[in-house]
Motif scaffolding. Structure first.
Motif, PDB file in Angstrom:
ATOM      1  N   GLN A  54       9.619  11.957   8.880  1.00 48.35           N
ATOM      2  CA  GLN A  54       8.298  12.115   8.281  1.00 48.35           C
ATOM      3  C   GLN A  54       7.294  11.204   8.976  1.00 48.35           C
ATOM      4  N   LYS A  55       6.080  11.656   9.012  1.00 46.50           N
ATOM      5  CA  LYS A  55       4.997  10.855   9.576  1.00 46.50           C
ATOM      6  C   LYS A  55       4.352  10.072   8.438  1.00 46.50           C
ATOM      7  N   LEU A  56       4.156   8.780   8.666  1.00 50.65           N
ATOM      8  CA  LEU A  56       3.494   7.930   7.683  1.00 50.65           C
ATOM      9  C   LEU A  56       2.119   7.544   8.222  1.00 50.65           C
ATOM     10  N   TYR A  57       1.181   7.379   7.317  1.00 49.87           N
ATOM     11  CA  TYR A  57      -0.187   7.044   7.708  1.00 49.87           C
ATOM     12  C   TYR A  57      -0.613   5.731   7.071  1.00 49.87           C
ATOM     13  N   ARG A  58      -1.407   4.974   7.856  1.00 50.37           N
ATOM     14  CA  ARG A  58      -1.997   3.722   7.379  1.00 50.37           C
ATOM     15  C   ARG A  58      -0.957   2.885   6.633  1.00 50.37           C
ATOM     16  N   THR A  59       0.059   2.463   7.387  1.00 51.21           N
ATOM     17  CA  THR A  59       1.213   1.788   6.782  1.00 51.21           C
ATOM     18  C   THR A  59       1.386   0.391   7.350  1.00 51.21           C
ATOM     19  N   GLY A  60       1.591  -0.554   6.437  1.00 52.70           N
ATOM     20  CA  GLY A  60       1.907  -1.924   6.813  1.00 52.70           C
ATOM     21  C   GLY A  60       3.339  -2.229   6.422  1.00 52.70           C
ATOM     22  N   VAL A  61       4.043  -2.891   7.328  1.00 55.05           N
ATOM     23  CA  VAL A  61       5.410  -3.332   7.040  1.00 55.05           C
ATOM     24  C   VAL A  61       5.515  -4.812   7.356  1.00 55.05           C
TER      25      VAL A  61
END
Length: 178
Positions: A54-61
């Motif tokens: 899946q593509k994730l958007y605007r994500t911080g890890v």
């Protein structure tokens, strides 16, 4: 006769509701860390597996690791070490509310989707400030991406950044690792 049947139906319904509550509680326990009440490694792995492809958007890890836990355990006992872990978890969860996973003894991961870059890094700054105020030393690696195709790759990069910071902590504090 009618009363007995109503009573019997009541017992069956009550029993069914109790089983449902027990099942929900067992599910809660399977996904929550008992010490910190954060999501645990099981939930983390399930999330990572569920997001594959899946593509994730605007994500911080972020990978966050406590510094000095072994020293606290050795000098003050494991109860003090557990208290340190609980206090750190409370700070992290207060800032990243329910986007936090305890994946190991003193390792935490944050996965926060749909967050603006500035807000994510502002939260990381607040995290560091709060940890300093609480006298909790941490090493952290954090990454924000507008678009993520491979979450595991980004997590590994954040983990590497955390380990670089951890090595600096050991060097500056002249702590020699075995």
């Amino acid at each position: 006769m009618c009363y007995d049947r109503v009573k019997s139906d009541f017992v069956i319904i009550t029993s069914s509701l109790e089983r449902k509550k027990e099942k929900e509680y067992l599910k809660y326990l399977s996904y929550r860390d008992k010490l910190t009440e954060l999501y645990n490694r099981n939930r983390y792995i399930e999330l990572i597996d569920g997001l594959k492809g899946q593509k994730l958007y605007r994500t911080g890890v972020a990978y966050i690791d406590l510094n000095g836990l072994k020293r606290v355990n050795d000098q003050k006992g494991h109860e003090a070490g557990d208290r340190l872990i609980r206090n750190a978890a409370a700070v992290i969860n207060d800032i990243f509310y329910d986007k936090v996973y305890r994946i190991g003894g003193d390792e935490f991961v944050v996965i926060f989707c749909e967050i603006d870059e500035q807000e994510f890094f502002d939260r990381m700054k607040i995290l560091r400030e709060r940890m300093n105020r609480e006298k909790i030393s941490v090493s952290a690696g954090s990454i924000w991406k507008a678009e993520i195709d491979d979450l595991e790759k980004v997590l590994k990069s954040a983990d590497s950044c955390m380990y670089e910071e951890k090595e600096e902590y050991y060097r500056v504090n002249k702590i020699y690792r075995r």
